[in-house]
Write an enzyme that holds these catalytic residues in place. Sequence first.
Site, mmCIF file in Angstrom:
data_model
loop_
_atom_site.group_PDB
_atom_site.id
_atom_site.type_symbol
_atom_site.label_atom_id
_atom_site.label_comp_id
_atom_site.label_asym_id
_atom_site.label_seq_id
_atom_site.Cartn_x
_atom_site.Cartn_y
_atom_site.Cartn_z
ATOM 1 N N LYS A 11 -49.306 -28.510 -33.794
ATOM 2 C CA LYS A 11 -50.271 -27.462 -34.131
ATOM 3 C C LYS A 11 -49.710 -26.579 -35.261
ATOM 4 O O LYS A 11 -48.521 -26.654 -35.599
ATOM 5 C CB LYS A 11 -50.587 -26.653 -32.863
ATOM 6 C CG LYS A 11 -51.198 -27.541 -31.761
ATOM 7 C CD LYS A 11 -51.973 -26.766 -30.707
ATOM 8 C CE LYS A 11 -51.126 -26.107 -29.680
ATOM 9 N NZ LYS A 11 -51.928 -25.628 -28.504
ATOM 10 N N TYR A 51 -61.898 -28.946 -29.228
ATOM 11 C CA TYR A 51 -61.656 -28.141 -28.022
ATOM 12 C C TYR A 51 -62.934 -27.902 -27.223
ATOM 13 O O TYR A 51 -63.029 -26.907 -26.518
ATOM 14 C CB TYR A 51 -61.036 -26.801 -28.417
ATOM 15 C CG TYR A 51 -59.528 -26.842 -28.636
ATOM 16 C CD1 TYR A 51 -58.667 -27.423 -27.698
ATOM 17 C CD2 TYR A 51 -58.951 -26.251 -29.767
ATOM 18 C CE1 TYR A 51 -57.289 -27.428 -27.889
ATOM 19 C CE2 TYR A 51 -57.564 -26.256 -29.961
ATOM 20 C CZ TYR A 51 -56.737 -26.843 -29.012
ATOM 21 O OH TYR A 51 -55.371 -26.837 -29.194
ATOM 22 N N PHE A 59 -60.949 -17.446 -24.191
ATOM 23 C CA PHE A 59 -60.035 -17.543 -25.336
ATOM 24 C C PHE A 59 -60.484 -18.565 -26.381
ATOM 25 O O PHE A 59 -59.746 -18.860 -27.316
ATOM 26 C CB PHE A 59 -58.600 -17.848 -24.865
ATOM 27 C CG PHE A 59 -58.448 -19.096 -24.034
ATOM 28 C CD1 PHE A 59 -58.333 -20.355 -24.627
ATOM 29 C CD2 PHE A 59 -58.392 -19.027 -22.640
ATOM 30 C CE1 PHE A 59 -58.189 -21.503 -23.868
ATOM 31 C CE2 PHE A 59 -58.243 -20.173 -21.864
ATOM 32 C CZ PHE A 59 -58.138 -21.411 -22.486
ATOM 33 N N ARG A 87 -47.629 -36.127 -22.049
ATOM 34 C CA ARG A 87 -47.801 -34.821 -21.386
ATOM 35 C C ARG A 87 -46.476 -34.368 -20.756
ATOM 36 O O ARG A 87 -46.150 -33.184 -20.772
ATOM 37 C CB ARG A 87 -48.889 -34.878 -20.308
ATOM 38 C CG ARG A 87 -50.283 -35.145 -20.834
ATOM 39 C CD ARG A 87 -50.937 -33.937 -21.446
ATOM 40 N NE ARG A 87 -51.202 -32.870 -20.522
ATOM 41 C CZ ARG A 87 -51.871 -31.758 -20.846
ATOM 42 N NH1 ARG A 87 -52.343 -31.590 -22.083
ATOM 43 N NH2 ARG A 87 -52.064 -30.812 -19.969
ATOM 44 N N THR A 93 -48.373 -25.877 -20.206
ATOM 45 C CA THR A 93 -48.999 -25.092 -21.280
ATOM 46 C C THR A 93 -48.163 -23.890 -21.732
ATOM 47 O O THR A 93 -47.994 -23.672 -22.930
ATOM 48 C CB THR A 93 -50.399 -24.622 -20.817
ATOM 49 O OG1 THR A 93 -51.111 -25.765 -20.351
ATOM 50 C CG2 THR A 93 -51.172 -23.975 -21.947
ATOM 51 N N ARG A 104 -42.092 -27.951 -25.247
ATOM 52 C CA ARG A 104 -42.459 -26.533 -25.124
ATOM 53 C C ARG A 104 -41.339 -25.701 -24.499
ATOM 54 O O ARG A 104 -41.153 -24.541 -24.853
ATOM 55 C CB ARG A 104 -43.760 -26.410 -24.320
ATOM 56 C CG ARG A 104 -44.986 -26.864 -25.120
ATOM 57 C CD ARG A 104 -46.206 -27.012 -24.242
ATOM 58 N NE ARG A 104 -47.429 -27.248 -25.012
ATOM 59 C CZ ARG A 104 -48.592 -27.578 -24.478
ATOM 60 N NH1 ARG A 104 -48.695 -27.735 -23.166
ATOM 61 N NH2 ARG A 104 -49.658 -27.756 -25.243
ATOM 62 N N ASN A 124 -47.751 -22.811 -28.418
ATOM 63 C CA ASN A 124 -46.960 -23.816 -27.703
ATOM 64 C C ASN A 124 -46.772 -25.111 -28.485
ATOM 65 O O ASN A 124 -46.510 -26.163 -27.916
ATOM 66 C CB ASN A 124 -47.552 -24.062 -26.311
ATOM 67 C CG ASN A 124 -49.010 -24.460 -26.382
ATOM 68 O OD1 ASN A 124 -49.517 -24.792 -27.446
ATOM 69 N ND2 ASN A 124 -49.688 -24.424 -25.253
ATOM 70 N N HIS A 127 -50.208 -30.337 -29.155
ATOM 71 C CA HIS A 127 -51.342 -30.725 -28.312
ATOM 72 C C HIS A 127 -51.142 -32.172 -27.886
ATOM 73 O O HIS A 127 -50.668 -32.987 -28.669
ATOM 74 C CB HIS A 127 -52.661 -30.617 -29.108
ATOM 75 C CG HIS A 127 -53.814 -31.283 -28.414
ATOM 76 N ND1 HIS A 127 -54.592 -30.635 -27.489
ATOM 77 C CD2 HIS A 127 -54.278 -32.564 -28.469
ATOM 78 C CE1 HIS A 127 -55.509 -31.481 -27.016
ATOM 79 N NE2 HIS A 127 -55.340 -32.656 -27.600
ATOM 80 N N GLU A 138 -60.657 -37.931 -28.642
ATOM 81 C CA GLU A 138 -59.887 -37.226 -29.670
ATOM 82 C C GLU A 138 -59.393 -38.184 -30.761
ATOM 83 O O GLU A 138 -59.426 -37.849 -31.946
ATOM 84 C CB GLU A 138 -58.721 -36.456 -29.012
ATOM 85 C CG GLU A 138 -59.238 -35.268 -28.194
ATOM 86 C CD GLU A 138 -58.196 -34.632 -27.272
ATOM 87 O OE1 GLU A 138 -57.015 -35.002 -27.323
ATOM 88 O OE2 GLU A 138 -58.592 -33.742 -26.482
HETATM 89 P P1 IDP Z 1 -52.763 -27.813 -22.870
HETATM 90 O O1 IDP Z 1 -52.552 -27.665 -24.358
HETATM 91 O O2 IDP Z 1 -51.475 -27.659 -22.109
HETATM 92 O O3 IDP Z 1 -53.530 -29.050 -22.510
HETATM 93 P P2 IDP Z 1 -55.219 -26.358 -22.348
HETATM 94 O O4 IDP Z 1 -55.550 -25.774 -21.014
HETATM 95 O O5 IDP Z 1 -55.941 -27.594 -22.761
HETATM 96 O O6 IDP Z 1 -53.636 -26.560 -22.405
HETATM 97 O O7 IDP Z 1 -55.483 -25.223 -23.418
HETATM 98 C C1 IDP Z 1 -55.500 -25.514 -24.802
HETATM 99 C C2 IDP Z 1 -54.642 -24.498 -25.520
HETATM 100 O O8 IDP Z 1 -55.222 -23.204 -25.353
HETATM 101 C C3 IDP Z 1 -53.225 -24.363 -24.958
HETATM 102 O O9 IDP Z 1 -52.330 -25.308 -25.499
HETATM 103 C C4 IDP Z 1 -52.875 -22.940 -25.358
HETATM 104 O O10 IDP Z 1 -52.464 -22.864 -26.718
HETATM 105 C C5 IDP Z 1 -54.198 -22.227 -25.202
HETATM 106 N N1 IDP Z 1 -54.367 -21.611 -23.872
HETATM 107 C C6 IDP Z 1 -54.711 -22.239 -22.713
HETATM 108 N N2 IDP Z 1 -54.823 -21.375 -21.690
HETATM 109 C C7 IDP Z 1 -54.548 -20.161 -22.198
HETATM 110 C C8 IDP Z 1 -54.504 -18.852 -21.633
HETATM 111 O O11 IDP Z 1 -54.727 -18.622 -20.451
HETATM 112 N N3 IDP Z 1 -54.169 -17.832 -22.494
HETATM 113 C C9 IDP Z 1 -53.894 -18.054 -23.797
HETATM 114 N N4 IDP Z 1 -53.922 -19.269 -24.377
HETATM 115 C C10 IDP Z 1 -54.255 -20.309 -23.603
HETATM 116 MG MG MG Z 2 -55.526 -29.555 -23.019
#
Ligand code: IDP
Ligand code: MG
Length: 160
Positions: A11, A51, A59, A87, A93, A104, A124, A127, A138
Amino acid sequence: MAIEKTFVAVKPDGVRRGLIGEIIKRFEQRGLKIVGMKMLWADEEFASEHYFEHKEKPFFGRLKEHITSGPVVAMAVEGADSISVTRKIVGPTGGDVAPLGTIRGDLGHMGIKHACEKGKICLNLVHASDCKENAEREIKLWFKPEELHTYKRADEDEVM
Ligand code: IDP
Ligand code: MG
Protein backbone atom coordinates in the site's frame (compact mmCIF):
# COMPACT_ATOMS: atom_id res chain seq x y z
CA MET A 1 -3.50 -28.40 -0.49
CA ALA A 2 -4.52 -26.46 -3.57
CA ILE A 3 -2.46 -24.26 -5.87
CA GLU A 4 -4.16 -20.87 -5.68
CA LYS A 5 -3.60 -17.34 -6.88
CA THR A 6 -4.16 -14.45 -4.52
CA PHE A 7 -3.88 -10.68 -4.69
CA VAL A 8 -1.30 -8.82 -2.60
CA ALA A 9 -0.43 -5.13 -2.66
CA VAL A 10 2.19 -2.94 -1.04
CA LYS A 11 0.00 0.00 0.00
CA PRO A 12 1.10 3.65 -0.39
CA ASP A 13 2.51 3.82 3.16
CA GLY A 14 4.74 0.80 2.42
CA VAL A 15 5.91 2.35 -0.86
CA ARG A 16 6.64 5.69 0.86
CA ARG A 17 8.63 3.95 3.59
CA GLY A 18 10.87 2.23 1.02
CA LEU A 19 9.67 -1.25 1.99
CA ILE A 20 8.69 -2.63 -1.44
CA GLY A 21 11.68 -4.99 -1.65
CA GLU A 22 11.49 -6.09 1.98
CA ILE A 23 7.79 -6.94 1.61
CA ILE A 24 8.12 -8.82 -1.69
CA LYS A 25 11.03 -10.79 -0.23
CA ARG A 26 8.80 -12.21 2.50
CA PHE A 27 6.53 -13.92 -0.06
CA GLU A 28 9.37 -15.10 -2.30
CA GLN A 29 11.38 -16.61 0.53
CA ARG A 30 8.36 -18.64 1.63
CA GLY A 31 8.31 -20.24 -1.83
CA LEU A 32 5.37 -18.33 -3.25
CA LYS A 33 5.58 -17.32 -6.91
CA ILE A 34 4.94 -13.79 -8.16
CA VAL A 35 2.97 -14.32 -11.38
CA GLY A 36 1.97 -10.69 -11.98
CA MET A 37 3.33 -7.37 -10.73
CA LYS A 38 2.97 -3.65 -11.48
CA MET A 39 2.93 -0.22 -9.85
CA LEU A 40 -0.17 1.87 -10.26
CA TRP A 41 -1.94 4.81 -8.66
CA ALA A 42 -5.61 4.01 -8.01
CA ASP A 43 -8.32 6.66 -8.35
CA GLU A 44 -11.36 6.92 -6.12
CA GLU A 45 -13.66 4.84 -8.32
CA PHE A 46 -11.10 2.04 -8.52
CA ALA A 47 -10.56 2.20 -4.74
CA SER A 48 -14.33 1.90 -4.16
CA GLU A 49 -14.40 -1.26 -6.25
CA HIS A 50 -11.38 -2.75 -4.54
CA TYR A 51 -12.73 -2.08 -1.02
CA PHE A 52 -16.44 -2.52 -1.88
CA GLU A 53 -16.96 -4.95 1.03
CA HIS A 54 -16.16 -2.05 3.41
CA LYS A 55 -18.53 0.47 1.83
CA GLU A 56 -20.83 0.61 4.88
CA LYS A 57 -17.94 1.02 7.34
CA PRO A 58 -17.41 4.36 9.06
CA PHE A 59 -13.78 4.39 7.87
CA PHE A 60 -14.59 3.78 4.16
CA GLY A 61 -13.85 7.38 3.11
CA ARG A 62 -10.52 7.49 4.93
CA LEU A 63 -9.63 4.04 3.62
CA LYS A 64 -10.12 5.24 0.02
CA GLU A 65 -8.20 8.43 0.77
CA HIS A 66 -5.25 6.38 1.98
CA ILE A 67 -5.14 3.84 -0.87
CA THR A 68 -5.32 6.67 -3.44
CA SER A 69 -2.66 8.80 -1.68
CA GLY A 70 0.22 7.34 -3.68
CA PRO A 71 1.25 4.47 -5.92
CA VAL A 72 0.61 0.85 -4.98
CA VAL A 73 2.67 -2.20 -5.98
CA ALA A 74 0.12 -4.81 -7.05
CA MET A 75 0.99 -8.49 -7.18
CA ALA A 76 -0.63 -11.78 -8.11
CA VAL A 77 0.91 -14.43 -5.90
CA GLU A 78 0.62 -18.15 -6.64
CA GLY A 79 1.35 -21.19 -4.52
CA ALA A 80 -0.03 -23.93 -2.32
CA ASP A 81 -2.80 -22.44 -0.17
CA SER A 82 -1.48 -19.01 -1.12
CA ILE A 83 -4.58 -17.19 0.20
CA SER A 84 -4.17 -18.35 3.79
CA VAL A 85 -0.35 -18.45 3.62
CA THR A 86 -0.08 -14.82 2.47
CA ARG A 87 -2.47 -13.75 5.25
CA LYS A 88 -0.19 -15.52 7.76
CA ILE A 89 2.88 -13.79 6.33
CA VAL A 90 1.10 -10.40 6.47
CA GLY A 91 -0.30 -10.79 10.00
CA PRO A 92 -3.40 -9.34 11.69
CA THR A 93 -4.79 -5.93 10.69
CA GLY A 94 -3.38 -3.85 13.56
CA GLY A 95 0.41 -3.52 13.46
CA ASP A 96 0.38 -3.09 17.24
CA VAL A 97 -1.10 -6.57 17.79
CA ALA A 98 0.53 -8.35 14.83
CA PRO A 99 3.12 -10.86 16.08
CA LEU A 100 6.82 -10.45 15.35
CA GLY A 101 7.72 -12.54 12.31
CA THR A 102 4.82 -11.12 10.31
CA ILE A 103 5.22 -8.17 7.91
CA ARG A 104 2.89 -5.98 9.94
CA GLY A 105 4.48 -7.05 13.24
CA ASP A 106 8.09 -6.66 12.13
CA LEU A 107 7.77 -3.50 10.06
CA GLY A 108 5.07 -1.68 12.02
CA HIS A 109 6.69 1.59 12.99
CA MET A 110 5.91 2.88 16.46
CA GLY A 111 6.30 6.48 15.29
CA ILE A 112 3.63 6.03 12.62
CA LYS A 113 -0.01 5.20 13.35
CA HIS A 114 -0.19 1.48 12.82
CA ALA A 115 -2.88 0.58 15.36
CA CYS A 116 -6.51 0.25 14.20
CA GLU A 117 -8.05 3.08 16.19
CA LYS A 118 -11.48 4.57 15.76
CA GLY A 119 -11.44 7.56 13.45
CA LYS A 120 -8.07 6.65 11.91
CA ILE A 121 -6.80 4.33 9.23
CA CYS A 122 -4.10 2.01 10.45
CA LEU A 123 -1.03 2.18 8.25
CA ASN A 124 -0.32 -1.51 7.95
CA LEU A 125 1.74 -1.53 4.76
CA VAL A 126 0.16 -4.36 2.83
CA HIS A 127 -3.10 -5.80 1.53
CA ALA A 128 -3.81 -9.50 0.96
CA SER A 129 -7.09 -11.05 -0.22
CA ASP A 130 -8.95 -12.72 2.64
CA CYS A 131 -10.84 -15.51 0.79
CA LYS A 132 -11.05 -17.30 -2.57
CA GLU A 133 -13.93 -15.17 -3.82
CA ASN A 134 -12.11 -11.90 -3.05
CA ALA A 135 -8.81 -13.23 -4.44
CA GLU A 136 -10.49 -13.96 -7.78
CA ARG A 137 -12.36 -10.66 -7.82
CA GLU A 138 -9.31 -8.59 -6.88
CA ILE A 139 -6.96 -10.27 -9.40
CA LYS A 140 -9.53 -9.62 -12.12
CA LEU A 141 -9.85 -5.99 -11.03
CA TRP A 142 -6.11 -5.25 -10.88
CA PHE A 143 -4.77 -7.40 -13.75
CA LYS A 144 -5.61 -8.10 -17.37
CA PRO A 145 -5.33 -11.82 -18.25
CA GLU A 146 -2.22 -11.17 -20.36
CA GLU A 147 -0.47 -9.57 -17.36
CA LEU A 148 -0.50 -12.91 -15.51
CA HIS A 149 2.32 -15.32 -16.32
CA THR A 150 2.92 -19.05 -16.12
CA TYR A 151 6.45 -20.21 -15.35
CA LYS A 152 8.33 -22.57 -13.05
CA ARG A 153 10.38 -21.44 -10.10
CA ALA A 154 13.82 -23.09 -10.03
CA ASP A 155 12.99 -24.69 -6.67
CA GLU A 156 9.75 -26.31 -7.87
CA ASP A 157 11.64 -29.36 -9.12
CA GLU A 158 13.51 -29.73 -5.82
CA VAL A 159 10.48 -31.23 -4.06
CA MET A 160 10.77 -35.05 -3.71
P1 IDP B 1 -7.11 -6.46 6.39
O1 IDP B 1 -6.29 -5.50 5.56
O2 IDP B 1 -6.32 -7.02 7.54
O3 IDP B 1 -7.80 -7.51 5.57
P2 IDP B 1 -9.71 -5.18 6.60
O4 IDP B 1 -10.66 -5.44 7.72
O5 IDP B 1 -10.01 -5.78 5.27
O6 IDP B 1 -8.25 -5.59 7.10
O7 IDP B 1 -9.61 -3.61 6.44
C1 IDP B 1 -8.99 -3.02 5.32
C2 IDP B 1 -8.03 -1.95 5.81
O8 IDP B 1 -8.78 -0.92 6.46
C3 IDP B 1 -7.03 -2.43 6.86
O9 IDP B 1 -5.88 -3.01 6.30
C4 IDP B 1 -6.72 -1.13 7.60
O10 IDP B 1 -5.77 -0.35 6.89
C5 IDP B 1 -8.06 -0.43 7.58
N1 IDP B 1 -8.87 -0.69 8.78
C6 IDP B 1 -9.60 -1.81 9.05
N2 IDP B 1 -10.26 -1.71 10.22
C7 IDP B 1 -9.94 -0.50 10.72
C8 IDP B 1 -10.31 0.19 11.91
O11 IDP B 1 -11.06 -0.29 12.76
N3 IDP B 1 -9.76 1.44 12.08
C9 IDP B 1 -8.92 1.98 11.18
N4 IDP B 1 -8.54 1.37 10.04
C10 IDP B 1 -9.05 0.15 9.80
MG1 MG C 1 -9.29 -7.25 4.08
